[in-house]
Design a protein around this motif. Structure first.
Motif, PDB file in Angstrom:
ATOM      1  N   LEU A   1       0.827  -1.208   0.000  1.00 35.10           N
ATOM      2  CA  LEU A   1       0.000   0.000   0.000  1.00 35.10           C
ATOM      3  C   LEU A   1       0.864   1.262   0.000  1.00 35.10           C
ATOM      4  CD1 LEU A   1      -2.811  -1.002   2.517  1.00 35.10           C
ATOM      5  CD2 LEU A   1      -3.056  -0.646   0.051  1.00 35.10           C
ATOM      6  N   ASP A   2       1.909   1.251   0.815  1.00 34.48           N
ATOM      7  CA  ASP A   2       2.802   2.414   0.871  1.00 34.48           C
ATOM      8  C   ASP A   2       3.457   2.656  -0.480  1.00 34.48           C
ATOM      9  OD1 ASP A   2       4.510   4.427   2.335  1.00 34.48           O
ATOM     10  OD2 ASP A   2       6.070   3.039   1.671  1.00 34.48           O
TER      11      ASP A   2
ATOM     12  N   GLU B   1       2.389   8.086   7.162  1.00 35.11           N
ATOM     13  CA  GLU B   1       1.265   7.851   6.256  1.00 35.11           C
ATOM     14  C   GLU B   1       0.194   8.940   6.396  1.00 35.11           C
ATOM     15  OE1 GLU B   1       1.432   5.881   3.904  1.00 35.11           O
ATOM     16  OE2 GLU B   1       2.980   4.456   4.499  1.00 35.11           O
TER      17      GLU B   1
ATOM     18  N   THR C   1      -5.045   5.769  -0.213  1.00 28.05           N
ATOM     19  CA  THR C   1      -4.222   4.560  -0.142  1.00 28.05           C
ATOM     20  C   THR C   1      -3.239   4.644   1.008  1.00 28.05           C
ATOM     21  OG1 THR C   1      -4.418   4.280  -2.545  1.00 28.05           O
ATOM     22  CG2 THR C   1      -2.639   3.075  -1.440  1.00 28.05           C
TER      23      THR C   1
ATOM     24  N   ALA D   1      -4.865   3.926   4.257  1.00 26.52           N
ATOM     25  CA  ALA D   1      -5.226   2.517   4.448  1.00 26.52           C
ATOM     26  C   ALA D   1      -4.123   1.727   5.138  1.00 26.52           C
ATOM     27  CB  ALA D   1      -5.565   1.886   3.101  1.00 26.52           C
ATOM     28  N   VAL D   2      -2.913   2.267   5.170  1.00 24.09           N
ATOM     29  CA  VAL D   2      -1.807   1.593   5.859  1.00 24.09           C
ATOM     30  C   VAL D   2      -2.026   1.563   7.367  1.00 24.09           C
ATOM     31  CG1 VAL D   2       0.650   1.795   6.426  1.00 24.09           C
ATOM     32  CG2 VAL D   2      -0.116   2.078   4.063  1.00 24.09           C
TER      33      VAL D   2
END
Length: 414
Positions: free
Chosen positions: A238-239, A299, A390, A393-394
């Motif tokens: 994701l990252d 994030e 996105t 989402a981490v």
């Protein structure tokens, strides 16, 4: 086929498996190589508007062009690692750098879009060698003290991102893009010769062949290895998807705000300078405040900075870009330094290969399949906002991984 053997007891007390001078030279050489390859990777973003104008490409097609390089880079990580067994890590690193440089030179000589795509895939294949092998070489050189040097290694990659794209942006104002790529390929050939002549030969414990490394696990693999490592890979995917999902649209966002082509090159320098600082700083911040807090901080900061760049006018958006780079790349050093800690079966080199394959491969697939169509459907602003989502989402995945990291730390202390 490679063989794994435990490292010496000194390694578990934090000692390196190489002399300090050789360890420093190892870090310097693979750092230079990393700078070249990461510069090659981000160079594509600067060239996307050029190729869009020349070949009449939409956002989906541009995402596919970029993903040919990234997909080859990701998909060949494990085969590249396997080659290090019979050939040695240094030989594979040299051959990979030559192939990557040759791919860019071939791109400059290509007669059309198909030739360009083939050349970029070859260049990405060459770059697939350096991430897992160089990371494992550093881990072998520094032992359990490798988290900081791995952060320095990642910092070197962002130095390449800060230097090569703006240099090419300037050269594009003086010459055509094909000639510029020939110069880029020639520079890669010089770096390959440097790696061949300067990278020390491995001097690890008896029984370890070049390109292999193993560390005795501090806890049973079934307790933290598989589940913890799987979550770590998901976080990395994701990252790593958020970064290209935003950067592929950055030139077009800036142009919509009135930026000239030269300003676009400067913008990528600002992102890369912040990213270099983020990778250098957060690798060590992770040791102080912990992996979980570091990742949540970076994030959340990434999402906020992306939305700011989308919403702000040109000048304030440019001011935000270094902070965006800081957060955008800060996570990676923390994650890379955690790979040896959660490597299943303590097979560090294979763990790095799997980690890079999944994270880079996920990015290569997500860009053309998700973010490219999104850009064509709703425009670059909303596609960039999806990149911010996105990154967010981490956070829940990191909270799920945190107890496993704590269990590992307690077992290690015991």
């Amino acid at each position: 086929m490679t063989t794994d053997s435990p490292l010496s007891p000194d390694l578990h007390r934090g000692a390196s498996t190489e002399a300090p001078r050789d360890a420093r030279r190892t870090l310097a050489v693979v750092g230079l190589n990393h700078a070249l390859h990461d510069g090659y990777t981000d160079l594509i973003y600067v060239l996307l508007p050029v190729w869009q104008a020349e070949f009449g490409l939409g956002y989906i097609a541009l995402a596919v062009v970029r993903s040919l390089y990234a997909g080859a880079l990701a998909g060949l990580q494990i085969p590249a690692t396997a080659l290090a067994g019979p050939l040695g890590a240094r030989t594979v690193l040299v051959l990979g750098t030559l192939l990557s440089a040759g791919g860019y030179a071939l791109a400059g000589a290509s007669g059309g879009l198909v030739g360009l795509c083939v050349a970029l895939a070859l260049s990405g294949a060459g770059s697939s060698t350096q991430h897992p092998l160089a990371s494992a070489v550093i881990a072998r050189a520094y032992g359990t003290a490798a988290r900081g040097p791995l952060g320095t290694y990642n910092f070197a990659g962002d130095v390449g991102k800060a230097a090569l794209p703006p240099l090419v942006g300037f050269l594009l104002t003086q010459s055509d893009w094909r000639s510029v790529l020939w110069l880029v390929g020639a520079a890669g050939g010089v770096v390959a010769l440097g790696v061949a002549g300067l990278l020390p030969r491995p001097s690890g414990p008896r029984g370890n062949r070049p390109g292999t490394m193993a560390v005795r696990p501090c806890v049973a693999p079934q307790q933290t290895g598989r589940t913890g490592f799987g979550l770590l890979v998901a976080i990395g995917m994701l990252d790593n998807a958020a970064r290209p999902a935003f950067l592929i649209y950055l030139p077009f966002l800036l142009q919509s705000k009135g930026a000239a082509f030269a300003i676009v090159g400067v913008a990528f320098t600002l992102v890369a300078v912040g990213g270099a600082l983020g990778k250098a700083v957060f690798g060590r911040i992770g040791e102080r405040i912990g992996v979980t807090r570091s990742v949540i901080l970076t994030e959340a900061g990434t999402a906020a900075a992306i939305l700011a760049v989308v919403a702000l006018p040109l000048s304030p958006a440019l001011v935000v870009l270094p902070a965006l780079g800081l957060m955008l790349n800060g996570t990676s050093s923390v994650l890379y330094g955690t790979v040896p800690q959660l490597a299943p079966g303590a097979r560090v080199e294979r763990a790095f290969a799997i980690f890079y394959t999944c994270t880079l491969g996920g990015s290569a697939l997500a860009t053309p399949l998700l973010y490219g169509p999104l850009g064509d459907a709703v425009g670059p602003e909303w596609a960039a906002a999806a990149a911010a989502a996105t990154a967010c989402a981490v956070i829940p995945l990191m909270l799920a991984l945190s107890p496993r990291l704590s269990a590992h730390a307690l077992s290690r202390a015991a």
